[in-house]
Enzyme design. Structure first.
Site, short mmCIF file in Angstrom:
data_model
loop_
_atom_site.label_atom_id
_atom_site.label_comp_id
_atom_site.label_asym_id
_atom_site.label_seq_id
_atom_site.Cartn_x
_atom_site.Cartn_y
_atom_site.Cartn_z
CG ASP A 414 -3.98 1.92 -4.16
OD1 ASP A 414 -3.08 2.57 -4.73
OD2 ASP A 414 -3.89 1.51 -2.99
CE LYS A 415 2.68 -0.65 -6.78
NZ LYS A 415 3.26 -1.57 -5.79
CB THR A 416 0.46 -0.09 -2.09
OG1 THR A 416 1.52 0.21 -2.99
CG2 THR A 416 1.01 -0.59 -0.77
CD GLU A 511 7.46 5.20 9.29
OE1 GLU A 511 6.74 5.03 10.28
OE2 GLU A 511 8.01 6.28 9.02
CB THR A 687 0.18 3.02 -8.07
OG1 THR A 687 1.02 2.86 -6.93
CG2 THR A 687 1.02 3.02 -9.33
CG ASP A 689 4.51 2.17 -5.43
OD1 ASP A 689 4.60 2.97 -4.49
OD2 ASP A 689 4.36 0.94 -5.28
NE ARG A 799 7.83 8.31 -9.03
CZ ARG A 799 8.53 7.85 -8.03
NH1 ARG A 799 7.97 7.70 -6.84
NH2 ARG A 799 9.81 7.56 -8.16
CG ASP A 826 -5.45 -0.44 0.68
OD1 ASP A 826 -4.68 -0.94 1.50
OD2 ASP A 826 -5.07 0.33 -0.21
#
Length: 1135
Positions: A414-416, A511, A687, A689, A799, A826
């Site tokens: 994963d990226k984020t 957020e 990801t 994103d 995406r 994560d």
């Protein structure tokens, strides 16, 4: 019994779960609804007892034995043991029964103790006191006695005893705060909301007077999903219907925080609670080593059957001569002569099976399990993998896959939060084409010497002032952030300003970053009170907006909205989300300017969101409200109906602007990826994103390099050309330079291929995976896609929905090369790919612990993956591969002389070794050295493995357990067995006589062979050992000493409990002969010589990278003392 109910039961238990009713009706407080409302049909539900134990006192022995004998090795030895009991076999049943009894007993004690601990925990949980309402008063009883429909009171810091629908709390706004750390590891406070019509019931009498029924779905394990509705019966004839969702559900195991008390009604109890439904274990994963071990076991089983068959045939060929079948000293009885020939042959076949059965090592399974269990502690004890910032270290959720860490060929990350820190910093916002950069703010801390608003572009004119303030209000209102006072919050939070005593808490770091950022631009979000959101504007005036509806975020829509009403009565819908989900719904605004800014920020690696709004007239809002209400109270397909309602409401928007948030790359993420690629591992980033943001991150972490030629397989490309044309064009491009495909190129082990990087998005992947329109399979598209991927050094999938991530992993996992895959992430959206991959790694991050909870291993940071694979994984594989091959080798050495001995004893099934030696060979004499070797061996140092990741390639593709290596070890065992047997045979062929005139007998011959064998296999392991410690010395030389001492005692004493004394004085008699000593030394040397010569020649002529590294390190270790001595001499002379 009512016929309808009988039919329901029959359908439920006989037809299947999918056909039985999928909702339940619960009567709050066990009260019947008013007359005429509906028929009162009481339903039976389980009580609130939790049973996590596996066994009871009565079924422990039969159930545990059944489970253990399901293992083929245990079942095989049980059959052998029974054969020894039933027929006359050459060996005592003790030789098979004792090792089997030892293995079964140790395992049963371990499992029984673990289950006893579970029983204790269950008992403590089921007997804890609970307060519930009965006849308007609080009554206390044990948790296990709770029933569905009971109204329960829970106080602050207590855990919820079952799954409850939240009715009311002591707070006026009907909210409560909950932590779910025991469920998913998330320590942040979550806000739950009481039912609108019951939140005013603050006393026991009020709650007891409630007349209501709850309709909800049947129990299911998803912690974050709940669908139901409540019918509240007031004075009116028709009940008030309110929707129930996960925000109204309080889960068993969660803890009440910052709320004095709450009332709730039990809807799921006992084993039907979501916590209990999540007890079920994940599907069992098996490592490549375990699969190889089972295949080798089948091969050895075939060898065993062949040996028994050959000996049985040769026995009857040998006995075809009458004087051989019935020698004068051993005449048969009449009954023996008349026995059926086939029955006699089958009995002899079983007897030979028993005689040779030790070629199957039963103790290998126990040793492997101990090695995996104890070896996993080396990972958890590694101080280099401990993160001081979070106070977390690595976790091992399963030790069955340790060696698989040394076989990884593909990593899906994963990226984020995995490659990046998930620590968001608000960088800028773009409104109507004007760019605003606030003070640099991160985690609530303002950098010194920064004040005021820094506007890069010129200030907007008066006409844009309204849009600017709408944008800031949208950021202040469109979120799920909670504001708490410092003294009320004991969980982690983010202070919006060091001068204000409040913190922002949200499950999404994005957020919080946006709310913090807009505060620096003059608008401060204050709180949500009585369903009113309060914000402080630039003029220090408080503005209040009534929160009418929240259109929640989901990964499919990729946006969220709120509907609010201002103090002047205007109704607004504010929407924020990904650019791909906002732009198509916009009908007005400066789309081109904002899109260009979004694309520029994405290229720089910033996370972007777009913000839009629209005004709703009262009639329009009423229509939207009715649409939402109808979807919310639906029990069937609620999610689908809500999605359709959101789609209708979130349209015809006016674009306001966009935000940019930076998510910094994790420390040493780039170094880790570079090392993994050098190790021959392909790294894919999956990801959600957008492409530009993800690509920028991939360049930053060195997944893509400056020379990497990027290939795009995206929706935009497919719109210009057909999918077929795009795939073939890409295939031609990569094959032009790469040439024919090899298996090494698929695993990233090919070093000479052109550096290509592939970018694919979720929509393109869906087209590749979708069946063809003509009805044929899409397999050829998949194969073409895989062919392209094989020739790319790195792949970026953007995406991606969570299930698409799992699809990608599954596609690679089940491709024809069957590479070993690892998935790391994560967040909850990574769980599906973590479960799908061969090895799942969870990062203990800021998105909760769902990934860590569902993974096989968990690490604090992505950088720790480097040592986990390149060091620990390397060692785990090397050790267990040697363990498996060594076990088969030493058992071939053990049993092949027994096979040869039958040619010299007329195939009479006479044993070569004594019963004690047969029993203790695998249990005592040779077990500890290999166990310690498999725990401590380091063929090269930790520092060398870190510095040189290419060494990982030497063990790739199960290199040490290939057929070539397996056959070598087997033939080495056969050679050593031939040396043991014929060396002893020819040495004492002429009846060796000791100094006192005694002759060697068959037991002395067998003891001599056994002694040479024990010393040879132990010294073979000593020669293979590179990393010596005092423990290795103690165990290896101690095992040999134990054998000698045992043999002296076993043959030096007349044991009264034995029915025979055939071994009395045998060992001492053997050692009293000088030729026996010479023979032992000579035979051990001859047995070890070929393996030593083979290693020397291979190291000189065809050295592996690991062997070259070992040679360099040995040269350095020799040179360093020499250099030191020369320097000391030189300094002495100069002095």
């Amino acid at each position: 019994m009512d016929c309808g109910r009988l039919r329901t039961l029959v359908r439920r238990f006989c037809v299947g779960e999918e056909n039985w009713v999928d909702s339940r009706t619960i009567y709050v407080g066990h009260k019947e609804p008013p007359p005429g409302a509906e028929a009162y049909i009481p339903q039976r539900y389980p009580d609130n007892r939790i049973v996590s134990s596996k066994y009871t006192f009565w079924n422990f022995i039969p159930k545990n034995l059944f489970e253990q004998f399901r293992r083929i090795a245990n079942f095989y030895f049980l059959i052998i043991f029974l054969v020894q009991l039933i027929i006359d076999t050459p060996t005592s049943p003790v030789t098979s029964g004792l090792p089997l009894f030892f293995v079964i007993t140790v395992t049963a004690i371990k499992q029984g103790y673990e289950d006893w601990l579970r029983h204790k925990a269950d008992s403590a949980m089921n007997q804890c006191p609970v307060h519930f309402i009965q006849h308007g008063k609080l009554v206390r009883k044990q948790s296990r006695k709770l029933r569905v429909g009971d109204i329960v009171m829970v106080k602050e810091d207590e855990t919820f005893p079952c799954d409850l629908i939240f009715l009311s709390s002591n707070r006026a706004d009907g909210t409560c705060h909950v932590t779910t750390a025991s469920l998913d590891g998330e320590s942040s406070h979550k806000t739950h909301y009481a039912v609108q019509d019951t939140k005013g019931f603050h006393t026991e009498e009020d709650v007891d007077g409630l007349h209501a029924t709850i309709e909800c779905e049947q129990p299911q394990p998803d912690l974050y999903k709940f669908i139901g509705r409540i019918n509240v019966y007031n004075d009116q004839s028709d009940p008030v219907v309110r929707p129930l969702g996960s925000e109204n559900l309080l889960l068993r195991g969660a803890t009440l925080k910052n709320t004095e008390r709450i009332f709730g009604v039990a809807i799921y109890t006992g084993m039907e609670t979501k916590m209990a439904l999540n007890y079920q274990s994940k599907s069992q994963k098996r490592s490549a080593v375990e699969k190889s071990m089972n295949v080798f076991l089948v091969v050895y089983l075939c060898i065993l059957i062949s040996k028994a068959l050959v000996n049985t045939v040769l026995k009857y060929v040998w006995q075809s001569q009458p004087f051989r079948d019935e020698p004068w000293y051993n005449q048969k009885t009449e009954a023996e002569r008349q026995r059926n020939l086939i029955l006699r042959a089958f009995t002899d076949f079983l007897a030979f099976m028993v005689l040779f059965n030790y070629i199957i090592p039963v103790s290998m399974y126990v040793t492997v399990e101990m090695q995996k269990f104890l070896g996993s502690y080396f990972l958890t004890w590694d101080e280099d993998m401990f993160d001081e910032e979070t106070g977390e270290g690595p976790l091992v959720n399963t030790s069955d896959l340790n060696e698989e860490l040394g076989q990884v060929e593909y990593i899906f990350t994963d990226k984020t939060g995995t490659l990046t820190e998930n620590n968001m910093e608000f960088k800028e916002c773009c409104i109507e084409g004007h760019v605003y950069v606030p003070h640099v703010i991160c985690n609530g801390q303002v950098l010194p010497n920064s004040s005021g608003i820094d506007m890069i572009d010129s200030s907007p004119g008066a006409c844009s002032r309204e849009r600017e303030e709408l944008f800031f209000r949208a950021l202040c209102l469109c979120h799920t952030v909670q504001v708490k006072d410092d003294d009320q919050v004991d969980g982690p939070g983010k202070s919006p300003d060091s001068g204000k005593s409040c913190v922002y808490i949200s499950s999404s770091p994005d957020e919080v970053a946006l709310v913090e950022g807009v505060q620096r631009l003059g608008f401060t979000y204050l709180r949500l009170k009585d369903n009113c959101m309060e914000i402080l504007n630039r003029d220090n005036d408080i503005e209040r907006f009534e929160l009418l509806d929240v259109l929640s975020f989901d990964s499919v829509r990729r946006r969220m909205s709120v509907i609010v009403k201002s103090a002047t009565g205007e109704i607004y819908l504010f929407c924020k989300g990904a650019d791909s989900s906002i732009f198509p719904r916009v009908i007005e605004g400066k789309v081109d300017q904002i899109r260009s800014r979004v694309e520029r920020n994405a290229v720089e690696g910033l996370r972007t969101l777009c913000v839009a709004y629209k005004r709703l007239v009262p009639e329009e809002y009423e229509g939207a409200c009715q649409l939402l209400q109808a979807a919310k109270v639906a029990l069937q397909d609620r999610e689908k109906k809500l999605a359709e309602a959101y789609e209708q409401i979130e349209k015809d928007l006016i674009l306001l602007g966009a935000t940019a948030v930076e998510d910094r790359l994790q420390e040493k993420a780039a170094d880790t990826i570079e090392a993994l690629q050098k190790a021959g591992i392909k790294v894919w980033v999956l990801t959600g994103d957008k492409m530009e943001t993800a690509a920028a991150t991939c360049y930053a972490c060195k997944l893509f390099r400056r020379g990497t030629q990027l290939l795009e397989l995206t929706t935009k490309k497919i719109e210009e050309q057909s999918l077929h044309d795009v795939l073939f064009e890409l295939s031609k491009t990569v094959l032009r330079c790469s040439g024919s495909l090899t298996r090494d190129s698929f695993s990233g082990l090919s070093t000479d291929m052109h550096d290509y990087g592939l970018i694919i998005d979720g929509a393109a992947l869906s087209l590749i995976m979708k069946p063809r329109e003509d009805g044929s399979s899409s397999g050829n598209y998949r194969e073409l896609f895989l062919e392209i991927c094989r020739n790319c050094s790195a792949v970026l999938c953007c995406r991606m929905a969570p299930l698409q991530k799992a699809q990608i992993v599954k596609l690679i996992k089940f491709s024809k090369e069957h590479p070993i895959t690892l998935a790391i992430g994560d967040g909850a959206n990574d769980v599906s790919m973590i479960l799908e991959a061969h090895v799942g790694i969870g990062v203990i991050g800021k998105e909760g612990r769902q990934a860590a909870r569902n993974s096989d291993y968990a690490i604090p940071k992505f950088k720790h993956l480097k040592k986990m694979l390149l060091v620990h994984g390397h060692f785990y594989y090397i050790r267990i591969a040697e363990l498996v091959q060594y076990f088969f080798y030493k058992n071939v050495c053990f049993i092949f002389p027994q096979f040869l001995y039958q040619f010299f004893c007329g195939f009479s099934q006479q044993t070569l070794y004594d019963t004690a030696y047969l029993t203790l060979y695998n249990i005592s004499f040779t077990s500890l050295p290999i166990l310690l070797y498999s725990l401590m061996e380091q063929h090269v140092s930790v520092d060398v493995l870190r510095r040189d990741p290419t060494l990982y390639r030497d063990i790739a593709k199960n290199a040490l357990l290939r057929w070539r290596v397996f056959v070598y070890w087997t033939f080495l065992g056969v050679f050593d067995a031939l040396v043991f047997f014929f060396g002893a045979y020819f040495m004492f062929e002429n009846t060796t006589v000791t100094s006192n005139g005694q002759m060697f007998g068959n037991w002395t011959f067998g003891t001599l062979v056994f002694t040479v064998m024990v010393f040879t296999v132990t010294l073979k392991l000593a020669l293979d050992t590179h990393y010596w410690t005092w423990i290795n010395h103690f165990v290896i030389w101690g095992s040999l000493l134990f054998y000698v001492v045992f043999s002296l005692l076993w043959g030096g004493i007349i044991w009264p409990f034995l029915s025979y004394q055939r071994m009395y004085y045998v060992f001492i008699h053997m050692l009293s002969s000088g030729p026996a000593w010479l023979g032992i030394v000579l035979l051990i040397t001859v047995s070890l010589l070929p393996d030593v010569l083979k290693k020397v020649l291979c190291r000189q002529l065809w050295p592996t990278a690991t062997e070259r590294t070992q040679a360099r390190n040995q040269c350095l270790s020799v040179e360093q003392p020499t250099v030191f001595m020369l320097s000391q001499t030189a300094s002495g002379l100069s002095f």
